[in-house]
Scaffold this active site. Structure first.
Site, mmCIF file in Angstrom:
data_model
loop_
_atom_site.group_PDB
_atom_site.id
_atom_site.type_symbol
_atom_site.label_atom_id
_atom_site.label_comp_id
_atom_site.label_asym_id
_atom_site.label_seq_id
_atom_site.Cartn_x
_atom_site.Cartn_y
_atom_site.Cartn_z
ATOM 1 N N ASP A 231 0.858 -1.181 0.000
ATOM 2 C CA ASP A 231 0.000 0.000 0.000
ATOM 3 C C ASP A 231 0.896 1.233 0.000
ATOM 4 O O ASP A 231 2.124 1.121 -0.063
ATOM 5 C CB ASP A 231 -0.935 -0.006 1.231
ATOM 6 C CG ASP A 231 -2.302 0.611 0.922
ATOM 7 O OD1 ASP A 231 -2.319 1.697 0.312
ATOM 8 O OD2 ASP A 231 -3.330 0.017 1.289
ATOM 9 N N GLY A 256 4.065 1.340 -2.555
ATOM 10 C CA GLY A 256 4.038 1.628 -3.976
ATOM 11 C C GLY A 256 2.647 1.992 -4.448
ATOM 12 O O GLY A 256 1.718 2.175 -3.649
ATOM 13 N N ASP A 257 2.520 2.091 -5.764
ATOM 14 C CA ASP A 257 1.279 2.516 -6.412
ATOM 15 C C ASP A 257 0.792 1.371 -7.287
ATOM 16 O O ASP A 257 1.471 0.980 -8.231
ATOM 17 C CB ASP A 257 1.565 3.761 -7.260
ATOM 18 C CG ASP A 257 0.361 4.265 -8.023
ATOM 19 O OD1 ASP A 257 -0.729 3.655 -7.916
ATOM 20 O OD2 ASP A 257 0.500 5.270 -8.747
ATOM 21 N N PHE A 258 -0.383 0.815 -6.980
ATOM 22 C CA PHE A 258 -0.840 -0.348 -7.756
ATOM 23 C C PHE A 258 -1.238 0.003 -9.181
ATOM 24 O O PHE A 258 -1.489 -0.875 -10.003
ATOM 25 C CB PHE A 258 -1.951 -1.124 -7.040
ATOM 26 C CG PHE A 258 -3.130 -0.322 -6.520
ATOM 27 C CD1 PHE A 258 -3.795 0.608 -7.302
ATOM 28 C CD2 PHE A 258 -3.580 -0.533 -5.224
ATOM 29 C CE1 PHE A 258 -4.881 1.317 -6.816
ATOM 30 C CE2 PHE A 258 -4.672 0.170 -4.719
ATOM 31 C CZ PHE A 258 -5.322 1.103 -5.527
ATOM 32 N N HIS A 275 -13.876 -1.817 -6.676
ATOM 33 C CA HIS A 275 -15.156 -1.091 -6.727
ATOM 34 C C HIS A 275 -14.963 0.423 -6.614
ATOM 35 O O HIS A 275 -15.892 1.190 -6.887
ATOM 36 C CB HIS A 275 -16.129 -1.617 -5.669
ATOM 37 C CG HIS A 275 -15.818 -1.209 -4.262
ATOM 38 N ND1 HIS A 275 -16.739 -1.320 -3.243
ATOM 39 C CD2 HIS A 275 -14.687 -0.714 -3.684
ATOM 40 C CE1 HIS A 275 -16.200 -0.889 -2.113
ATOM 41 N NE2 HIS A 275 -14.964 -0.531 -2.352
#
Length: 365
Positions: A231, A256-258, A275
């Site tokens: 995350d 990190g950045d998904f 969602h």
């Protein structure tokens, strides 16, 4: 003097009852039907006051003072620093929904259903209530017609920027969101971990896993698995993995950045993430997971699957929150299948759980 029944006229015939507008037969039945409809819809329109009352009670912490049994509104007002009569009015409405109950002495106590409103309750829902009724959720809901006439989210117009951009520059709102999501998830995590047949060995990466509640439950049940909580740094700062001795040495943190990449894994968990996002962004997350999957690996999307038909389901309500405040949506099984296909994946099965969420399993196509 008005009467409910009709009067008998000089010809021995019954006249229409006073208040029926002179209508008889089918006309009177139609009139009554529309009156009932009008009354029903007015009552429904007042429904927003139930969560408003629930928020007020959660905000002042009234449930924390009911642990030892019922108390009068005056006693509760003194304990919470609130106005006794107004507190009574809030509790009286909540009693109609079974959150509290008033006894013959005028004291209020928590019902079985209301216990989780306490801050110290196992699986306390207080933080989740405060999140779901926060102004960042509430105000866009009141402007939902914008979503119908203009498309997109109402949030941007109200707050001047997208949902997560606003959270990034507002520490208070970010804390409300992350604490609320953790509280909402806590009651779900153990049943979700029990519902799926995880492999006996390998690495599980919880993508956007927040404070790590789900990963903790999975690792606790499967001693052969290692875990990675993935995350953003400010979210990982609140993780709870170190509180569980049974999983010591079997987890790591990765920030990190998904939308850019995800760590390699045998199983990727994606709980209540997709969602939040539209199909294009969701497919991008899934594509990164597919590329990072080890041979034989799988992706588990833990989200609600919207059922067909008219029956109530939490996902149908939450879908409107997604519409008003974010850019995402709740999805049907067919929606997930199409989304997976766009990311080079195949929906292999849907595993129901005792929660409102299902485990939607995807494998490389």
């Amino acid at each position: 003097m008005q009467q409910d029944a009709g009067n008998v006229n000089g010809n021995g015939e019954e006249e229409p009852a006073v208040g029926s507008g002179g209508r008889t037969g089918q006309g009177a039945d139609t009139d009554a039907r529309f009156r009932r409809s009008a009354a029903f819809l007015a009552d429904e329109a007042l429904g927003f006051l139930y969560p408003a009352a629930l928020r007020a009670a959660a905000d002042v912490g009234v449930a924390d003072h009911l642990t030892d049994g019922p108390r009068t509104p005056t006693e509760l007002a003194a304990a919470t620093g609130t106005h006794a009569r107004n507190l009574y009015r809030v509790l009286r409405l909540l009693a109609t929904r079974g959150v509290v109950a008033e006894d013959e002495q005028g004291r209020f106590g928590l019902t079985e259903a209301g216990q989780a409103l306490r801050s110290d309750a196992p699986y306390s829902a207080r933080a989740a209530v405060l999140m779901l009724t926060d102004r960042t959720m509430w105000l866009p809901g009141s402007e939902m017609s914008r979503c119908l006439t203009e498309g997109g989210s109402a949030f941007d117009e109200i707050f001047g920027m997208p949902f997560f951009d606003y959270f990034a520059q507002d520490d208070r709102t970010a804390a409300v969101f992350h604490d609320g999501m953790a509280a909402m998830s806590d009651a779900e995590n153990a049943p979700l971990a029990d519902a799926y047949d995880f492999p006996t060995a390998g690495t599980v990466v919880d993508v956007g896993g927040g404070h790590g509640g789900l990963l903790m439950e999975v690792l606790r049940r499967h001693p052969g698995l290692d875990g990675v909580l993935y995350d953003q740094p400010h979210v990982l700062a609140g993780h709870r993995l170190g509180t569980e001795e049974a999983i010591a040495g079997r987890w790591t943190l990765a920030d990190g950045d998904f939308f850019a990449a995800v760590p390699p894994a045998d199983v990727h968990l994606i709980k209540r993430i997709l969602h939040d996002w539209d199909d294009e962004r969701s497919a991008l997350i899934l594509d990164h997971c597919r590329r990072a999957l080890r041979p034989g690996g799988r992706i588990l999307v833990l989200d609600a699957v919207v059922p067909s038909g008219n029956a109530p389901h939490q996902a149908k309500a939450l879908d409107l929150l997604m519409m008003a405040s974010l850019t995402g949506r709740e999805r049907t099984e067919a929606d997930f299948a199409a989304l997976f296909e766009a990311a080079g994946l195949r929906l292999s099965r849907v595993v129901p759980t005792p929660t409102v969420l299902s485990v939607v399993e995807a494998v490389p196509a």
